[in-house]
Design a protein around this motif. Structure first.
Motif, mmCIF file in Angstrom:
data_model
loop_
_atom_site.group_PDB
_atom_site.id
_atom_site.type_symbol
_atom_site.label_atom_id
_atom_site.label_comp_id
_atom_site.label_asym_id
_atom_site.label_seq_id
_atom_site.Cartn_x
_atom_site.Cartn_y
_atom_site.Cartn_z
ATOM 1 N N LEU A 246 0.838 -1.189 0.000
ATOM 2 C CA LEU A 246 0.000 0.000 0.000
ATOM 3 C C LEU A 246 0.873 1.238 0.000
ATOM 4 N N SER A 247 0.592 2.180 -0.924
ATOM 5 C CA SER A 247 1.311 3.454 -0.988
ATOM 6 C C SER A 247 0.302 4.585 -0.898
ATOM 7 N N VAL A 248 0.563 5.544 -0.033
ATOM 8 C CA VAL A 248 -0.285 6.723 0.098
ATOM 9 C C VAL A 248 0.591 7.964 0.046
ATOM 10 N N ALA A 249 0.048 9.052 -0.489
ATOM 11 C CA ALA A 249 0.802 10.303 -0.602
ATOM 12 C C ALA A 249 -0.163 11.475 -0.603
ATOM 13 N N THR A 250 0.310 12.588 -0.107
ATOM 14 C CA THR A 250 -0.448 13.833 -0.151
ATOM 15 C C THR A 250 0.504 14.959 -0.509
ATOM 16 N N SER A 251 0.009 15.958 -1.237
ATOM 17 C CA SER A 251 0.870 17.051 -1.689
ATOM 18 C C SER A 251 0.090 18.353 -1.706
ATOM 19 N N ALA A 252 0.838 19.442 -1.622
ATOM 20 C CA ALA A 252 0.254 20.782 -1.668
ATOM 21 C C ALA A 252 1.233 21.713 -2.354
ATOM 22 N N ARG A 253 0.700 22.735 -3.000
ATOM 23 C CA ARG A 253 1.528 23.708 -3.714
ATOM 24 C C ARG A 253 1.250 25.107 -3.179
ATOM 25 N N PHE A 254 2.328 25.833 -2.878
ATOM 26 C CA PHE A 254 2.227 27.200 -2.378
ATOM 27 C C PHE A 254 3.017 28.104 -3.308
ATOM 28 N N CYS A 255 2.379 29.153 -3.822
ATOM 29 C CA CYS A 255 3.074 30.023 -4.767
ATOM 30 C C CYS A 255 2.335 31.332 -4.931
ATOM 31 N N SER A 256 2.948 32.232 -5.713
ATOM 32 C CA SER A 256 2.362 33.539 -5.981
ATOM 33 C C SER A 256 2.028 33.719 -7.445
ATOM 34 N N SER A 257 2.140 32.623 -8.234
ATOM 35 C CA SER A 257 1.859 32.707 -9.670
ATOM 36 C C SER A 257 0.554 31.994 -9.988
ATOM 37 N N GLY A 258 0.272 31.814 -11.285
ATOM 38 C CA GLY A 258 -0.976 31.189 -11.701
ATOM 39 C C GLY A 258 -0.928 29.688 -11.816
ATOM 40 N N TYR A 259 0.083 29.061 -11.254
ATOM 41 C CA TYR A 259 0.229 27.613 -11.406
ATOM 42 C C TYR A 259 -0.172 26.854 -10.140
ATOM 43 N N CYS A 260 -0.826 27.548 -9.198
ATOM 44 C CA CYS A 260 -1.182 26.902 -7.948
ATOM 45 C C CYS A 260 -2.392 25.993 -8.122
ATOM 46 N N SER A 261 -2.457 24.976 -7.282
ATOM 47 C CA SER A 261 -3.599 24.083 -7.223
ATOM 48 C C SER A 261 -3.908 23.803 -5.776
ATOM 49 N N LYS A 262 -5.067 23.276 -5.547
ATOM 50 C CA LYS A 262 -5.405 22.841 -4.208
ATOM 51 C C LYS A 262 -4.579 21.618 -3.850
ATOM 52 N N ALA A 263 -4.597 21.287 -2.574
ATOM 53 C CA ALA A 263 -3.882 20.092 -2.129
ATOM 54 C C ALA A 263 -4.502 18.849 -2.762
ATOM 55 N N ALA A 264 -3.692 17.811 -2.918
ATOM 56 C CA ALA A 264 -4.147 16.565 -3.541
ATOM 57 C C ALA A 264 -3.591 15.387 -2.753
#
Length: 379
Positions: free
Chosen positions: A213-231
Motif C-alpha cells: 500500500l502506498s499513500v501520498a499527499t501534496s500541496a503547492r504554495f506560490c504567488s503565480s498562476g500555477y497553484c492548485s489545491k492540495a491533492a
C-alpha cells in the motif's frame, strides 16, 4: 491543454512494480478521470472513462534504480492516447561518514491522435546522508517542458530537500509483519516563469505479505498562476499469484506547468503480469543446505561472518529486496533480526553498499539474470 486521459495514465502506469531487482510487467486496466469545473482545460466539469495497456520495467541495484513506464489508452470516438516516462537515479559509493553524491534524471511525454504532444525533462544532483533507519538529501537542477501548442521551451530551476525514514531498518522485520512503513517527505521550491512555487509532498509505503500500500499527499504554495489545491492519492497492489497482481488506485494530482496538464482526480483498477516472479523450471539443483532460521518468540536472529566489511545489509524477496542494515557485534560478526512467517525465501547480502554476495556454505539458486541468490528457510 486538454490531454484527456493523462492523469489516468500517470495514476496506473506510475505505480512501480513491487518486484525484486529486475521486473518487466504488463498491465491491463480501466479507469475514470474527472477534471473539476472551471479548469483551464474545459468550460465545466469533465468526466470520462478509458481502457488501457501499460507496460513497465523496474531495475535496481545497491547504487542505482531505473524505471520505464508507458500507457496506451483507447478513448471514445476512436481516439488513442499514449504516455511514457523514464526515471533513472544513481549514487556514488559511500564517501565516508554516511555521505554520498546522487543524481536523478526524468523524461516524460504524451501524445493523442486527435491533438498534439507534450514533453518534459528534469535533472537534479544531490548530496545525500543516510543512517540505517533514515536519511536526508539536498539537491538542485534544471527542468524544462515543451508542447506542440507553444513555441520554444519553458524552463525552471528546481531545488529539493527530502527526508526518508524506515522504522524497520537495522535488520527489522519483513513481509511477515512487524516492520513499519517507509515514510518520506519532500520540499521542492522551484523558480518558474519569474516566480517561485513550492511543492510539499509526504507519503508512506507499507508492505504486508502479498500486499503493498502506498499513500501520498501534496500541496503547492506560490504567488503565480500555477497553484492548485492540495491533492492526495492511494494505491494498493495485491499479488494473487507469484506473477499476477491486482492494482487499485485513486485520488488527485496537481497540475503540471511544464507540459500544461491540468489537475484531475481519478480511480483505476487493473491486473498486472510480472515476469520476474515466474517460477523457473531450469533452476540448478541446490548444492548446499539452505540457511535455516529458528524462531525466537516473534523474531528470527541472523548472523554472518564477513571479514573486512565496513557495513553489511540483508535484502530478500520478503520485502521487495529492500536492504536492511545489520549491526556489528564483534570479531567480524554482523547480526540482525527478521520477522517472517514459515516458508522458503531468497536473499543476498550487500557489503559496503556496493557488492551483492551470498554467504559461503548457503544453498544458492539462479536469479534468472545471470546471478545467484541464497536460500533461506523458516521451519
Amino acid at each position: 491543454m486538454n490531454r484527456g486521459v493523462l492523469a489516468l495514465l500517470v495514476g496506473t502506469a506510475g505505480v512501480a512494480p513491487a518486484a525484486a531487482q529486475v521486473d518487466a510487467s504488463l498491465g491491463l486496466g480501466v479507469g475514470t478521470v474527472r477534471y473539476p469545473a472551471g479548469d483551464s482545460s474545459s468550460r465545466g466539469a469533465t468526466r470520462f472513462s478509458s481502457t488501457m495497456l501499460s507496460p513497465g520495467l523496474h531495475a535496481s541495484s545497491a547504487r542505482w534504480t531505473a524505471d520505464l513506464f508507458g500507457s496506451v489508452a483507447s478513448l471514445t470516438g476512436g481516439t488513442w492516447s499514449i504516455q511514457g516516462r523514464a526515471d533513472m537515479w544513481a549514487a556514488t559509493a559511500p564517501l565516508g561518514d554516511g555521505f554520498r553524491l546522487g543524481a536523478e534524471g526524468i523524461l516524460a511525454g504524451t501524445t493523442r491522435t486527435d491533438s498534439g504532444w507534450t514533453a518534459a525533462a528534469h535533472g537534479i544532483g544531490e548530496l545525500l546522508w543516510s543512517a540505517p533507519k533514515w536519511g536526508v538529501g539536498l539537491g538542485v537542477g534544471p527542468s524544462a517542458g515543451w508542447s506542440s501548442d507553444t513555441s520554444g521551451a519553458v524552463t525552471a530551476l528546481h531545488t529539493r530537500a527530502r527526508l526518508w525514514w524506515r522504522p524497520g531498518g537495522g535488520g527489522g522485520g519483513g513481509g511477515g509483519g512487524g516492520s513499519g512503513p517507509d515514510w518520506f517527505l519532500a520540499v521542492e521550491p522551484t523558480r518558474f516563469g519569474g516566480a517561485w512555487f513550492t511543492d510539499i509532498t509526504a507519503g508512506a509505503t507499507l508492505a504486508r505479505g502479498s500486499a503493498i500500500l502506498s499513500v501520498a499527499t501534496s500541496a503547492r504554495f506560490c504567488s503565480s498562476g500555477y497553484c492548485s489545491k492540495a491533492a492526495g492519492s492511494a494505491f494498493l497492489q495485491v499479488f494473487v499469484s507469484p506473477s499476477v497482481s491486482v492494482e487499485l488506485g485513486g485520488g488527485g494530482y496537481l497540475n503540471d506547468p511544464y507540459q500544461g496538464l491540468p489537475r484531475a482526480s481519478l480511480v483505476t483498477l487493473g491486473v498486472r503480469l510480472h515476469a520476474a516472479r515466474r517460477t523457473r523450471t531450469d533452476v540448478p539443483t541446490v548444492k548446499w543446505t539452505p540457511l535455516v532460521l529458528a524462531a525466537r518468540g516473534d523474531s528470527l536472529a541472523v548472523r554472518f561472518h564477513m571479514a573486512g566489511a565496513r557495513s553489511v545489509a540483508i535484502a530478500g524477496d520478503w520485502d521487495a529486496w529492500r536492504p536492511r542494515e545489520l549491526r556489528p557485534v564483534g570479531d567480524e560478526i554482523w547480526e540482525g533480526t527478521l520477522v517472517l512467517r514459515r516458508g522458503l525465501y531468497h536473499f543476498n547480502l550487500l557489503l559496503d553498499g556496493a557488492e551483492w554476495v551470498v554467504p559461503k556454505g548457503v544453498a544458492t539458486v539462479s536469479d534468472g539474470l545471470g546471478g545467484m541468490v541464497g536460500v533461506l528457510l523458516v521451519p
